[in-house]
Design an enzyme around this catalytic site. Structure first.
Site, PDB file in Angstrom:
ATOM      1  CE  LYS A  14       0.794   1.257   4.504  1.00  0.00           C
ATOM      2  NZ  LYS A  14       1.466   2.525   4.926  1.00  0.00           N
ATOM      3  CG  ASP A 142      -0.830   0.022   8.465  1.00  0.00           C
ATOM      4  OD1 ASP A 142      -1.502   0.904   9.025  1.00  0.00           O
ATOM      5  OD2 ASP A 142       0.315   0.214   8.015  1.00  0.00           O
TER       6      ASP A 142
END
Length: 292
Positions: A14, A142
């Site tokens: 990401k 996350d």
């Protein structure tokens, strides 16, 4: 160990299109408002049968292959959810590591989410989404994002996630310095600089407050000026957005075409840093990419 793998699962990286710190406390906890974006760069986790205790290996010697790795903890957690005790037996996982460590690209968190998805598929169990999210959040802030991917708003520690309309497709030039930045250090530097106050945004390493995409960038740049130079260089190359991702040290630039992204990658590659060209991935493509 069997010759044919039981399962292969990809774990995409990401970037943080933005990361704003909206509050902090004396215990070091920081409340965030961040926009996560999946990219195609990924690790690959291969599950194989083996006789005996759970085994973890990685082709990157810097990656731990014991209980300190989130992958091991994720395997234990999903095993408990399926009714077993401890790590699953008779299984080995090998990680082909392509996402750099300590780069702000979420490699460890994505690997952990891939293990949750992988064992759910391998064992044919269905973990209720709320429980899966709670398990992911317990592993790391996350990790919940990596269960679904795409473009996502993350609040609180980043673990309170809300899918957004997918951002327009873009090519991504990642610039990877030779050094890493630990998340603990980055937030510690920010906390010592700002105390309990929200970042005003006007202290970014370049430009005005409106240009600031990542509140951690300025304090990390004070310790690693190379990151600020990379951000500026990507902007000169024509990136529509350029910023440090997460707590660093990776820096990304967004470009409309592969040609432009490749040109920026060539211009910024040096002996002390490498570059990778990838692309953003929407939610539907993420599900396909992460499935096998």
């Amino acid at each position: 160990m069997s010759a044919e793998p039981l399962l292969r699962v990809r774990a995409p990286a990401k970037i943080n299109l933005s990361l704003r710190i909206v509050g902090s406390a004396p215990d070091g906890y920081h409340a965030l408002r961040t926009i996560f974006q999946s990219v195609a760069l990924h690790d690959t986790l291969t599950f194989r049968e083996r006789s005996g205790p759970f085994q973890l290996a990685c082709d990157d010697p810097a990656c731990p292959a014991d209980k300190t790795n989130l992958v091991w903890r994720a395997a234990e957690m999903i095993a408990r959810a399926a009714g077993a005790a401890g790590a699953p037996r008779d299984i080995a996982i090998r990680i082909a590591k392509r996402i750099p460590m300590q780069a702000g690209l979420g490699g460890g968190s994505s690997d952990a989410a891939a293990v949750l998805r992988g064992f759910e598929a391998l064992w044919g169990v269905r973990i209720p989404p709320a429980r899966m999210h709670a398990m992911a959040a317990a592993l790391g802030a996350d990790v919940p994002f990596f269960l679904d991917g795409g473009t996502v708003l993350g609040l609180d520690r980043g673990d309170e996630v809300y899918p957004l309309v997918d951002a327009p497709a873009a090519w991504v030039t990642l610039v990877l310095p030779a050094f890493g930045v630990s998340t603990r250090d980055a937030f510690g530097w920010w906390h010592r600089s700002h105390g309990s106050q929200r970042s005003p945004g006007s202290r970014g390493s370049q430009g005005s407050a409106a240009d600031v995409l990542n509140d951690l960038e300025a304090v990390v740049v004070r310790h690693h000026p190379e990151i600020g130079r990379i951000v500026a260089a990507l902007r000169r190359q024509g990136a529509s957005r350029a910023a440090m991702s997460g707590s660093g040290s990776a820096v990304f630039g967004l470009f409309p075409t592969r040609i432009a992204a490749d040109a920026a990658a060539r211009a910024l590659a040096t002996r002390s840093r490498r570059t990778v060209v990838t692309r953003t991935v929407n939610r539907v493509k993420y599900q396909t990419l992460a499935a096998s």
